[in-house]
Design a protein around this motif. Structure first.
Motif: not given
Length: 1128
Positions: A773-781, A863-872, A883-885, A909-915
């Motif tokens: 739950s503390e990661a900026d991005m999580v991918v389940f596959l 067989d699936r691939i799901l994800y979440r990022d920082n977007r609410s 920071p991760v979209v 996945l196309s990922v944009e990272i702010a740092r």
């Protein structure tokens, strides 16, 4: 792992400044790093005479390196260009000018996200729940630090060049110049620095072994480091101009111990004390050190031999009034502390302490962690041994016999002591109370920290006074500034206390243990176990925090840098088969040409009862992997052109589950801190036929987690699959891969190992939040095994053949459960436009290959691939708040691959990272300091030191009667903190003039001089009285190889000592100084009594009086009246 785990919600409001109700483990990321206030040390002087020449440093006699001032502008043109680029990026995002080249697919978002354990980690440009900090060294990538980890830090103040921050590493030392230019605007020259975002530093030439401890002395511009190979090295403080470059060498080095130098301290008399294993303590007299340093570079070998043979073994004085202290021989001397106020030295192991007289070097007291004095009678064996040693004429015989019997006795006593502790108190309970850190405070108290978080206050005589418990995790380090005590914990938390033990503030400083603290330049620096260094303003928590937080948050667009990358995630249930090279190219190779990271998850690499049982047994022993798993890694690596285009950064296998990640070489330096995890979900949650393997890593400072799952099978097992996901999400705990472990980076404290054991057990005692739950991005596959429900085999085949996937998705169990918020809460999946990937006949191409056997399993998207990022929200743009979209640009199954009953699935996945650009941020911070009027006024107020006067600037000692020096605090409101040291020692010549003053180490008092107290606090409008007296005999004793040679010679020459009184405020690094000339007369030729003086005081005869003393209003007036004062 720095995953900025801090809770950014509003905190409770109290009379104190608390920055978090609960202190999480992982609270570290680039966007958290704000900056503190920098203060240059600005000292004012009261000289004893106008013609007094400043004492030369010990290195000035043999180091004449040229230097020149060459200060550049704080902000370079390249940094301004970077700011302009970031501003344009910011405007593009706000105006929606830029658009991705690949159109993203529509996404389905599961219900239930944003609450409980599925709440998104909060991110912000500046962390609202802790003081803004200055990133001296941002969290480095762990994999680049092998053999170079930082172990300790020390800040040393140099009156000429300002403070310097030194760090001991595994291969030498590193030093930062803490001046304004370097702190707020420095950047490395080409090829000078390898670590992006780090303040410019200089590094020594490599040494043979790791630095274990470090101590410094600004007065003599020297630092001493103890090393794992038993050597002590001396380093010169650096002049950061002229021809100075990296690769500098130590000034002096010698073999101090056979084992590692675990601790080191400089006593108030300048002696160097060092501790090692088995209770070994050695004292290196300042006279021998000074003599060795005075030799030329060509005489270094002779210098090392000279100091090696000069040591004093204080164990030869272990008896005190017929008592012996055996623990001092059996415990490793983990810590040493010089109590300069009381002229004592503390040595400590985990369970016991020893108190020594710094002047006589005699043992005063031995006591345990409960404060109970150990006082056992000498046994006959020890008496005979000591008598034999004292009467022996042969140095070698005495030395060798002592060591032989001592080592034998130590081994027996150590084993017996361990058995006793285990039997009486239990090994865990005793271990939990061990001492982990010591510090002395300005009021003469000693504080110790324990592994259970307990803080213990002792007086200078070793009497236990009070206990405090403000945190439940192990204390790792202390430091003190004025009337504040800073405490670093293994949890990454930092606390600030006053001298009475009251908690003033606390916050999560790092996402890993805080292993050391240092003070200098207006900052308190914290060193995390991962090697990151942050600077916190010495006034934190305080009013400056909110000012900086607001200013920095408003300028976010100036230092926000955007990175873009693509991630290829692929999952395949290989059904215990092996793929052809063409199949791997079709699945991965063809899609990897334009991606930066490749994540591969395999299921059923190997199965069978025997293999599963063997795999479970290997897991319990810490082993994982198999030959078949390695075959898959090699084949996929070959497909991705591993070594030339991609590099594998980590992998993890649990029975038939395998996950691995490859990274394109051009971004390899921005990817690291790879951790792995495994959670079995099979029989009894112990067998790995079902379960998950995970890999976590940092990419451009952001935490990404990839989890490969294989859940329960069969159509009706929906609830079991949901339970499998919940179990994996809650209990997955990451640790380092077994092949990448580096014990050196973790060996800073034994308490860290206990913490890792706790985490390995699946316990997260900080907030109760899962690590995922503390990661900026999580991918389940993986093969989630969700089927199509409420539909027959024939109906499903018809809809598939007609490509009516939308109607089939209404029957998809996973989609139904996600809509209900029962599983994968808050996660996203791309639009499904490919046929169900299960179940097929092997080697049957096309849709006709679906299972047509007896069971006729209904086709399903298993067989699936799901994800979440920082977007609410779907419309969130990438920023330091988010920071991760990510977006999905491709989601498909490789229908032409026929090597298994499952089709491989891939997702791009196309990922944009702010740092944060740390260099630009430090420059912005410096501009805030220069432009903000509130900050200017606060800095001016902070730099004020209470006005003090001293009763005299000249003292003569002729007999053993003490002279009393009085320091008056003229302030009506503020306390004054003082400390005294010896700036130099000279011999009086026949003409009555003093020779050149030789500098002294540490506080530097000569052995014949006692100053008590040498440090303390003066209340407002009060007077402190310092007793200054000489010892009855002024003699010198020579030691060779730890044995006194009985070469006593009385030094009958008159001496002159230049004492220095430093006065500071209650929370400032700035100071005012008073210089006092003290002469010690044996011949009686230098006594000058003022005939106009009043003889009412019993100590008046020992003072050189001034008839106009009462007219002086302050230390500045005293200095003015001493302009024409000459040495008598």
């Amino acid at each position: 792992m720095d995953d900025q785990k801090d809770d950014l919600s509003n905190d409770k409001t109290t009379n104190f400044h608390f920055y978090s109700d609960k202190l999480p483990f992982c609270s570290d990321s680039d966007e958290d790093s704000a900056n503190g206030v920098h203060f240059r040390t600005n000292l004012s002087f009261n000289d004893a005479s106008s013609n007094y020449q400043k004492t030369p440093r010990i290195f000035d006699r043999f180091d004449n390196s040229s230097s020149s001032e060459d200060e550049g502008d704080i902000s370079s043109s390249s940094s301004y260009q970077r700011r302009l680029d970031y501003m344009l990026q910011f405007l593009d995002r706000k105006l929606s000018i830029s658009s991705p080249s690949d159109q993203p697919l529509p996404e389905f978002v599961a219900a239930g996200g944003g609450t409980g354990i599925f709440k998104l980690p909060a991110r912000a440009p500046v962390h609202p729940n802790r003081p803004p900090s200055l990133e001296i060294r941002p969290h480095p990538v762990r994999e680049t630090q092998v053999g170079r980890f930082l172990r300790n830090i020390l800040c040393v103040n140099d009156d000429d060049n300002g403070p310097q921050l030194w760090a001991g590493t595994e291969c030498g030392v590193r030093v930062w110049d803490l001046n304004i230019d370097d702190m707020y605007g420095s950047q490395a020259e080409d090829g000078e620095l390898e670590e992006e975002g780090t303040v410019r530093y200089w590094e020594s030439a490599q040494v043979e072994s790791a630095t274990m401890c470090i101590v410094g002395d600004g007065g003599s511009r020297a630092l001493w480091t103890g090393h794992k190979d038993g050597r002590i090295r001396c380093w010169k403080m650096k002049d950061f101009f002229g021809s100075f470059r990296n690769g500098f060498q130590e000034v002096l080095a010698w073999q101090a111990h056979h084992g590692p130098v675990l601790s080191i301290a400089v006593s108030s008399y300048g002696d160097i004390w060092s501790g090692s294993e088995g209770g070994a303590i050695k004292i290196w007299p300042w006279e021998a050190v000074e003599k060795s340093l005075s030799l030329t570079i060509g005489e270094r070998n002779m210098a090392a031999l000279l100091i090696e043979r000069s040591y004093i073994d204080p164990r030869s004085q272990v008896t005190l009034n017929g008592a012996a202290y055996s623990n001092i021989f059996t415990s490793d001397v983990k810590y040493m502390l010089s109590d300069n106020s009381a002229a004592k030295v503390w040595s400590a192991g985990f369970q016991s302490f020893a108190l020594w007289d710094a002047c006589t070097r005699e043992l005063l007291k031995v006591f345990n962690i409960d404060g109970q004095t150990e006082n056992t009678t000498l046994d006959a064996f020890m008496e005979d041994e000591m008598r034999t040693k004292s009467l022996s004429v042969s140095k070698e015989k005495a030395h060798n016999s002592f060591n032989f019997f001592q080592r034998s006795r130590n081994a027996i006593l150590g084993a017996a002591d361990a058995v006793r502790r285990a039997a009486v108190k239990g090994s865990f309970g005793e271990d939990n109370r061990r001492t982990e850190a010591l510090v002395s405070t300005v009021d003469g108290m000693i504080w110790t920290g324990c592994a259970n978080g307990l803080l213990v206050q002792w007086d200078g005589n070793g009497n236990r006074l009070r206990d405090f418990q403000h945190h439940s995790f192990a204390v790792q380090c202390f430091c003190t500034i004025g009337e504040r005590i800073w405490v670093g914990y293994i949890s990454g938390a930092v606390q600030v206390l006053d001298l009475n033990g009251n908690l003033l503030g606390e916050w999560a400083a790092h996402g890993s243990p805080v292993i050391d603290l240092a003070i200098g330049g207006g900052y308190v620096f914290t060193l995390a176990n991962h090697g990151g260094i942050r600077g916190w303003n010495i006034t934190s928590p305080g009013p400056l925090d909110n000012i900086f937080r607001t200013e920095l948050a408003g300028k976010e667009f100036l230092y926000t840098k955007l990175e873009n990358l693509k991630i290829l995630a692929g999952t395949w249930n290989v059904a215990q088969g092996r793929a052809t090279s063409d199949s791997l190219i079709s699945w991965l190779g063809s899609a990897a040409t334009d991606v930066d990271i490749v994540v591969v998850g395999l299921q059923e690499v190997e199965m069978g009862a025997g293999f599963l049982a063997m795999s479970a047994a290997k897991e319990t022993m810490g082993f994982e992997g198999s030959s078949v798993g390695q075959w898959w890694l090699d084949m996929i690596g070959k497909t991705l052109d591993e070594g030339f285009t991609f590099s594998r950064v980590g992998s993890r296998q649990l029975a038939g589950l395998l996950i691995s990640v490859w990274v394109r070489n051009n971004i390899r330096g921005h990817v690291g801190d790879v951790d792995v995890a495994a959670v079995p979900c099979g029989l009894g949650r112990a067998i790995g036929n079902k379960g998950a393997v995970g890999l976590r890593m940092r990419v451009y400072g952001r935490v990404m987690c990839f989890v490969n799952c294989h859940f329960a099978a069969h159509l009706e097992a929906v609830n079991r699959r949901n339970a499998d996901f919940d179990h994996v999400y809650r209990t997955m705990v990451f640790s380092r891969p077994s092949n990448l472990l580096n014990a050196a980076s973790a060996g800073v404290s034994s308490a860290i190992q206990m913490l890792r054991v706790t985490n390995a057990m699946g316990i997260n005692p900080v907030e109760g939040m899962p690590e995922l739950s503390e990661a900026d991005m999580v991918v389940f596959l993986g093969d989630f095994n969700y089927r199509l429900g409420g539909i027959s085999y024939d109906e499903a085949r018809d809809f598939v053949s007609q490509r009516c996937f939308d109607w089939l998705k209404e029957k998809d169990q996973l989609r139904v459960e996600m809509e209900a918020g029962n599983v994968f809460q808050g996660m996203r999946e791309g639009y499904i436009a490919f046929p169900p990937s299960y179940k097929f006949e092997k080697h049957q191409p096309g849709l006709a290959g679906y299972d047509s056997g007896e069971k006729k399993r209904i086709p399903a998207w298993c067989d699936r691939i799901l994800y979440r990022d920082n977007r609410s929200a779907l419309a969130s743009t990438c920023s330091l708040d988010c920071p991760v979209v990510s977006s999905i640009v491709q989601y498909e199954a490789c229908m032409d691959v026929t090597d298994s009953d499952h089709k491989p699935v891939r997702c791009i996945l196309s990922v944009e990272i702010a740092r944060v650009d740390e260099l630009v941020r430090r420059q912005v911070f410096g501009e805030i300091i220069r432009s903000n009027e509130k900050i200017k006024l606060f800095r001016e107020e902070l730099s004020k030191v209470p006005e003090t006067i001293v009763s005299t600037n000249n003292i003569i000692l002729q007999n053993q009667d003490p002279s009393i020096l009085r320091i008056t605090n003229k302030s009506k409101m503020n306390r004054a903190l003082f400390e005294m040291c010896c700036e130099g020692l000279a011999t009086i010549k026949e003409d009555g003039q003093a020779s050149n003053h030789c500098p002294r180490g540490g506080f530097g008092f000569p052995q014949w001089l006692q100053v008590n107290p040498a440090a303390g606090i003066i209340e407002p409008d009060h007077i402190a009285e310092i007793s200054i007296r000489r010892e009855e005999y002024h003699t010198l004793e020579e030691f060779v190889d730890g044995v006194s040679r009985n070469c006593w010679c009385e030094d009958a020459r008159d001496k002159e000592v230049m004492l220095l009184v430093k006065v500071r405020g209650s929370c400032t690094t700035e100071a005012k100084r008073h210089r006092i000339r003290l002469r010690y007369s044996i011949t009686g030729k230098i006594t000058h009594k003022n005939p106009n003086s009043d003889n009412s005081s019993p100590f008046q005869s020992n003072l050189l009086h001034r008839s106009d003393f009462q007219k002086l209003s302050g230390s500045c007036d005293v200095a003015d009246h001493l302009r024409n004062l000459h040495s008598p």
